[in-house]
Write a protein that holds these residues in place. Structure first.
Motif, PDB file in Angstrom:
ATOM      1  N   TRP A  41       0.698  -1.379   0.183  1.00 14.01           N
ATOM      2  CA  TRP A  41      -0.011  -0.003   0.070  1.00 14.01           C
ATOM      3  C   TRP A  41       0.733   1.179   0.007  1.00 14.01           C
ATOM      4  CZ3 TRP A  41      -4.591  -1.785  -0.821  1.00 14.01           C
ATOM      5  CH2 TRP A  41      -5.093  -3.089  -0.322  1.00 14.01           C
ATOM      6  N   PRO A  68      -6.786  -5.701   5.480  1.00 12.03           N
ATOM      7  CA  PRO A  68      -6.534  -4.455   4.631  1.00 12.03           C
ATOM      8  C   PRO A  68      -7.868  -3.724   4.136  1.00 12.03           C
ATOM      9  CG  PRO A  68      -5.442  -6.111   3.738  1.00 12.03           C
ATOM     10  CD  PRO A  68      -6.211  -6.626   4.805  1.00 12.03           C
ATOM     11  N   LEU A  79      -5.070   6.286  -0.269  1.00  8.96           N
ATOM     12  CA  LEU A  79      -4.987   5.231  -1.643  1.00  8.96           C
ATOM     13  C   LEU A  79      -4.454   5.707  -2.773  1.00  8.96           C
ATOM     14  CD1 LEU A  79      -8.223   2.882  -0.797  1.00  8.96           C
ATOM     15  CD2 LEU A  79      -5.590   2.307  -0.176  1.00  8.96           C
TER      16      LEU A  79
END
Length: 340
Positions: A41, A68, A79
């Motif tokens: 990520w 997650p 994100l």
């Protein structure tokens, strides 16, 4: 009579302020706390530069360790799609940023919205005000006086909405001052508080705040922002019970979010959990088209199907109104469930 906040109130107030001060702002620390490998990520975590991460530990404690895709984590985790620019998405989707009175929005005939504070206890990644110029709408008595003068000069107003940011970021003594001033305007009958703070820091509902509300001549409505049943725990329910004891009307407005609550099952669980906590489902908004949040969008056709499924499975009073807000319009726009 002015509202009195006692000396020992500062000790009680310090509890929620400590929770606020200890909120996590580092996405790597957040994932470490949840025992999630940050490497997959890592590119997305850099999106905190676009919109800062902030999440109190009380909210983190409701997330699933090691997952997650936890629906609470997904609401606040930076994100990679946030870097994408999408046609039709805007920095100001509700056309709010050109307001004549700093910190005051008078979009609807009988009610005006005050931006009491620019900050929030939690930064939701889909926030329609993630690009709002809070530096020009800081909140505080100087700005509030300007807004109050406007309100006093407009007798068509009978309801004031306290928003932000989050209005409960104001301390109890600040709210006492503001309540006094609003109560002194004869044509104002109702006070509505839009807040997410009690959801992420239930300690914010102090005895002093409840006394302040309970002693007010104004009918008070508190509108929580809850999107998933997992956000509701015993601490939040206890805080809501304190508000009910001083005759606060409790409503919820959520947002339909892809990957978080975009299933009939999730919406059923949300409505049932809200009602068990004493909160009535009020609005379910389709996503406001703010840049950086397109990955949360659920299209209108799917939204209608989801709401039809909810209608088939719960009592009518547990079905929120499916709606969207369009910049420049004088009311929210309901989505007709029968349209395809």
């Amino acid at each position: 009579m002015p509202h009195i906040i006692t000396r020992n109130a500062s000790t009680v107030e310090q509890n929620w302020l400590n929770d606020l001060a200890n909120a996590i702002s580092d996405p790597f620390l957040l994932l470490k706390t949840l025992k999630i490998d940050p490497i997959p990520w890592e590119k997305g975590l850099a999106a905190k530069k676009l919109f800062a991460l902030r999440v109190p530990m009380s909210f983190v404690d409701r997330m699933e360790i090691g997952n997650p895709y936890d629906p609470l984590l997904r609401q606040i985790l930076p994100l990679e799609p946030e870097f994408e620019v999408h046609e039709g998405y805007s920095l100001d989707p509700l056309e709010e940023q050109d307001n004549a009175i700093p910190g005051l929005l008078h979009k609807y005939k009988n009610r005006a919205l005050m931006i009491v504070k620019g900050g929030c206890a939690v930064n939701c990644r889909y926030c329609f005000r993630r690009h709002f110029p809070y530096s020009d709408n800081k909140g505080g008595k100087t700005q509030w006086r300007m807004a109050l003068n406007y309100i006093a000069e407009h007798p068509e107003l009978n309801e004031i909405i306290l928003s932000g940011g989050d209005p409960l970021m104001a301390k109890d003594h600040e709210l006492a001052w503001l309540f006094d001033k609003i109560e002194s305007i004869p044509h104002i009958k109702r006070l509505r508080i839009h807040t997410r703070l009690p959801v992420v820091i239930p300690n914010r509902i102090t005895d002093e705040l409840c006394a302040l509300i309970g002693n007010s001549r104004l009918q008070t409505i508190l509108v929580t922002h809850i999107n998933h049943a997992n956000e509701i725990n015993d601490e939040l329910t206890g805080a809501m019970n304190k508000l009910k004891r001083v005759n606060v009307t409790l409503l919820n407005q959520g947002v339909l979010l892809k990957g978080i609550n975009d299933s009939v099952g999730a919406l059923i669980q949300l409505s049932e959990a809200l009602f068990e906590a004493g909160i009535l489902p009020y609005y379910l908004h389709v996503l406001d088209k703010v840049q950086g949040a397109a990955h949360f969008m659920v299209d209108d056709t799917e939204a209608r199907h989801l709401m039809a499924g909810l209608l088939e499975n719960v009592s009518g009073y547990l079905v929120p109104k499916l709606t969207r807000e369009i910049g420049g319009r004088n009311s929210k726009t309901p989505l007709d469930l029968h349209m395809e």
